[in-house]
Design a protein around this motif. Structure first.
Motif, PDB file in Angstrom:
ATOM      1  N   LEU A  26      66.768 -91.244 -66.575  1.00 11.15           N
ATOM      2  CA  LEU A  26      67.249 -90.791 -65.275  1.00 11.15           C
ATOM      3  C   LEU A  26      68.518 -89.955 -65.405  1.00 11.15           C
ATOM      4  O   LEU A  26      69.370 -90.222 -66.251  1.00 11.15           O
ATOM      5  CB  LEU A  26      67.538 -91.993 -64.374  1.00 11.15           C
ATOM      6  N   GLU A  27      68.649 -88.964 -64.531  1.00  9.70           N
ATOM      7  CA  GLU A  27      69.877 -88.170 -64.499  1.00  9.70           C
ATOM      8  C   GLU A  27      71.054 -88.982 -63.991  1.00  9.70           C
ATOM      9  O   GLU A  27      72.170 -88.882 -64.507  1.00  9.70           O
ATOM     10  CB  GLU A  27      69.688 -86.932 -63.600  1.00  9.70           C
ATOM     11  N   ASN A  28      70.818 -89.805 -62.957  1.00 10.33           N
ATOM     12  CA  ASN A  28      71.904 -90.549 -62.314  1.00 10.33           C
ATOM     13  C   ASN A  28      71.408 -91.954 -61.968  1.00 10.33           C
ATOM     14  O   ASN A  28      70.960 -92.210 -60.847  1.00 10.33           O
ATOM     15  CB  ASN A  28      72.368 -89.823 -61.053  1.00 10.33           C
TER      16      ASN A  28
ATOM     17  N   ALA B 169      70.418 -93.481 -58.270  1.00 18.12           N
ATOM     18  CA  ALA B 169      69.000 -93.794 -58.101  1.00 18.12           C
ATOM     19  C   ALA B 169      68.783 -95.229 -57.644  1.00 18.12           C
ATOM     20  O   ALA B 169      67.932 -95.494 -56.782  1.00 18.12           O
ATOM     21  CB  ALA B 169      68.263 -93.544 -59.418  1.00 18.12           C
TER      22      ALA B 169
ATOM     23  N   THR C 292      62.629 -90.725 -54.138  1.00 11.15           N
ATOM     24  CA  THR C 292      62.399 -90.211 -55.483  1.00 11.15           C
ATOM     25  C   THR C 292      63.668 -90.318 -56.335  1.00 11.15           C
ATOM     26  O   THR C 292      64.780 -90.335 -55.820  1.00 11.15           O
ATOM     27  CB  THR C 292      61.954 -88.744 -55.449  1.00 11.15           C
ATOM     28  N   VAL C 293      63.460 -90.397 -57.631  1.00  9.82           N
ATOM     29  CA  VAL C 293      64.550 -90.366 -58.595  1.00  9.82           C
ATOM     30  C   VAL C 293      64.322 -89.162 -59.502  1.00  9.82           C
ATOM     31  O   VAL C 293      63.185 -88.760 -59.755  1.00  9.82           O
ATOM     32  CB  VAL C 293      64.600 -91.665 -59.426  1.00  9.82           C
ATOM     33  N   ARG C 294      65.402 -88.579 -59.978  1.00 11.59           N
ATOM     34  CA  ARG C 294      65.295 -87.378 -60.807  1.00 11.59           C
ATOM     35  C   ARG C 294      65.363 -87.751 -62.289  1.00 11.59           C
ATOM     36  O   ARG C 294      66.288 -88.402 -62.744  1.00 11.59           O
ATOM     37  CB  ARG C 294      66.412 -86.393 -60.467  1.00 11.59           C
ATOM     38  N   ILE C 295      64.344 -87.324 -63.000  1.00 12.77           N
ATOM     39  CA  ILE C 295      64.280 -87.530 -64.440  1.00 12.77           C
ATOM     40  C   ILE C 295      65.053 -86.402 -65.115  1.00 12.77           C
ATOM     41  O   ILE C 295      65.109 -85.274 -64.616  1.00 12.77           O
ATOM     42  CB  ILE C 295      62.813 -87.527 -64.923  1.00 12.77           C
ATOM     43  N   ARG C 296      65.667 -86.708 -66.266  1.00 11.77           N
ATOM     44  CA  ARG C 296      66.352 -85.644 -67.013  1.00 11.77           C
ATOM     45  C   ARG C 296      65.355 -84.532 -67.323  1.00 11.77           C
ATOM     46  O   ARG C 296      64.271 -84.775 -67.841  1.00 11.77           O
ATOM     47  CB  ARG C 296      66.931 -86.197 -68.316  1.00 11.77           C
TER      48      ARG C 296
ATOM     49  N   GLY D 152      64.667 -82.458 -64.671  1.00 14.36           N
ATOM     50  CA  GLY D 152      64.438 -81.952 -63.327  1.00 14.36           C
ATOM     51  C   GLY D 152      63.268 -82.550 -62.577  1.00 14.36           C
ATOM     52  O   GLY D 152      63.181 -82.414 -61.362  1.00 14.36           O
ATOM     53  N   GLU D 153      62.336 -83.213 -63.253  1.00 14.71           N
ATOM     54  CA  GLU D 153      61.180 -83.782 -62.556  1.00 14.71           C
ATOM     55  C   GLU D 153      61.614 -84.922 -61.651  1.00 14.71           C
ATOM     56  O   GLU D 153      62.505 -85.705 -61.981  1.00 14.71           O
ATOM     57  CB  GLU D 153      60.167 -84.297 -63.576  1.00 14.71           C
ATOM     58  N   GLU D 154      60.969 -85.015 -60.489  1.00 15.18           N
ATOM     59  CA  GLU D 154      61.247 -86.101 -59.571  1.00 15.18           C
ATOM     60  C   GLU D 154      60.034 -87.022 -59.473  1.00 15.18           C
ATOM     61  O   GLU D 154      58.890 -86.555 -59.430  1.00 15.18           O
ATOM     62  CB  GLU D 154      61.629 -85.570 -58.190  1.00 15.18           C
TER      63      GLU D 154
END
Length: 495
Positions: A247-249, A253, A266-270, A272-274
């Motif tokens: 995860l980015e954050n 999240a 949604t959560v953002r994956i490192r 950019g994918e959500e």
């Protein structure tokens, strides 16, 4: 890793409610609660004959740490045993408070946040191999734990604030996490604590200390909580491909996911994918299924864990929470709260619903709403009362069995002694201190030889009258099959 020991530490909320006026402050109430323990062991921090640890933590929070368990059912029973023991202490505290001229009831809550917004924890401990690559572990484990709340959160009625309306959330603990990984516990409250205290052979093991979990009332929820985490750890340890869910954050999240009961957040994956929390959990679930198919089930409860995992994901994704409203704490409580709201025509902002939320976690078997639902057949269970009673007085078949034998024998002989998770010492024989670094070993000739120096054990370990010991106000788990002739002093807190 074919074998693993797991333990859980539970901090309980504590409150005194008199018929009028203010109740006793937490520190004074805690002293009442632990007075039988101090009378018994001359300390508010003791190990007890079932191998577990009972103590007052920072902030006057009563805490119970289960013995190390190698079987999930043993762990679930040990956890409930601690709950029952705390209830017995609360009943005795209420009696003593009344004898001192104070009225009212003592409430002991197995939850994670009080009415003032203060948080306290339910910490999981997993023995993992020292060879586990921690960077890979954290990259997979953090996304799993951030989104695990949709599976095993306790649920919470969240009061309105200036920027949001009252609503229902998955987790009580999510809003109180401040870091992903850290060596701190209370200062920054990380999801995973990195303090390296394995309580085992440090050359081969480390202890994974997970702080993020909500306390579980439902044993079915507990089974999914520990069982799914164990499966994810086994995949990491085996080196099988799991995918990139980092995860980015993580902290952003975990809050975002908790407050969207629809499961669409949604959560953002490192990179950019959500993804939604359900999509991430389904991804890990499918890999876990493949892992079990290829490597086999490592215990008899794996299929039940996988089925609960999948059914809970489906319930969140479809919004059909009835699929799990007898199995998963947040859904059980949500149904209860919604039933009360519908009956009285009130909304999420009504204070009565916050009271229902708290009462769900009351450990009192006649007063707590979870226990009421259980009596009415509205919750499932994977353990029975006999298993809980057994766990109150009997250690699991791990190193805890040796600890329990050492404690009970030394007490029976009136021999002063100290123990912690690893060390066993008779005070008058300090050079004979025995270290048990193998948490799976439930037999050890050194312990036997040391205890044999005390004399004929069979003539000393005689049961006292249960009725007589009950009258002393000492919980069953501290007395059954054991004499109260000598105290035990725990070492400084180790967990």
């Amino acid at each position: 890793m074919d074998r693993r020991v797991i333990g859980v530490e539970t901090e309980f909320g504590l409150a005194h409610r008199p018929s009028s006026g203010r109740g006793l402050p937490p520190d004074e109430l805690a002293r009442y609660l632990f007075r039988p323990v101090v009378e018994y062991g001359r300390s508010s921090n003791i190990f007890i004959p079932n191998g577990s640890r009972l103590y007052l933590d920072v902030g006057s929070h009563p805490e119970y740490a289960t013995a190390e368990c190698a079987d999930l059912m043993d762990l679930l029973a040990a956890d409930r045993a601690g709950e029952q023991m705390m209830h017995e202490l609360a009943v005795e505290a209420e009696r003593r408070i009344a004898a001192d001229g104070f009225d009212g009831q003592v409430y002991l809550l197995k939850n994670n946040v009080d009415s003032a917004g203060n948080s306290y924890g339910s910490h999981e401990n997993y023995l993992i191999p020292r060879t586990t690559h921690f960077r890979r572990l954290s990259g997979i484990l953090l996304p799993f734990l951030v989104t695990r709340q949709i599976l095993v959160g306790a649920g919470r009625v969240v009061p309105a604030t200036e920027d949001r309306e009252a609503h229902y959330a998955f987790s009580q603990r999510a809003d109180h996490m401040w870091e992903g990984i850290s060596s701190a516990t209370t200062r920054s409250r990380p999801i995973v604590n990195t303090r390296d205290e394995p309580h085992a052979d440090a050359a081969h093991h480390r202890r994974l200390h997970v702080i993020v979990g909500d306390s579980s009332m439902s044993s079915t929820t507990s089974l999914l909580r520990y069982g799914s985490t164990d499966l994810v750890l086994r995949m990491v340890e085996s080196g099988v491909p799991i995918g990139d869910f980092e995860l980015e954050n993580p902290i952003g999240a975990i809050r975002h996911v908790s407050h969207d009961i629809t499961g669409k957040a949604t959560v953002r994956i490192r990179g950019g994918e959500e993804m939604t929390a359900v999509q991430l959990q389904r991804g890990l679930l499918q890999r876990a299924k493949r892992f079990v198919a290829e490597h086999g089930a490592h215990h008899e409860h794996v299929d039940r864990v996988l089925e609960l995992w999948e059914r809970t994901c489906e319930a969140v994704e479809t919004g059909d929470h009835g699929l799990i409203d007898q199995d998963i704490d947040w859904a059980i409580k949500k149904r209860l709260v919604e039933d009360v709201a519908a009956k009285h025509g009130i909304g999420w902002d009504h204070p009565r619903l916050e009271q229902i939320d708290m009462a769900y976690h009351d450990v009192h078997p006649q007063r707590g709403l979870f226990h009421l639902l259980a009596r009415r057949g509205r919750v499932s269970s994977v353990i029975d009362d006999d298993a809980v009673t057994h766990a109150m007085i009997t250690p699991p078949a791990t190193r805890a069995a040796l600890r329990g034998e050492f404690l009970s024998t030394a007490r029976a002989y009136g021999a002063e002694h100290t123990v912690d998770w690893v060390h066993h010492k008779l005070t008058d024989r300090p050079l004979d201190t025995i270290m048990l670094k193998d948490p799976f070993a439930h037999q050890d000739e050194r312990i036997e030889a040391l205890l044999d120096t005390l004399g004929d054990r069979s003539s000393q370990l005689q049961e006292q009258s249960l009725r007589q010991r009950r009258a002393q106000g000492v919980p069953l788990a501290l007395t059954e099959k054991y004499h109260l002739t000598a105290p035990v002093h725990a070492e400084p807190p180790l967990i």
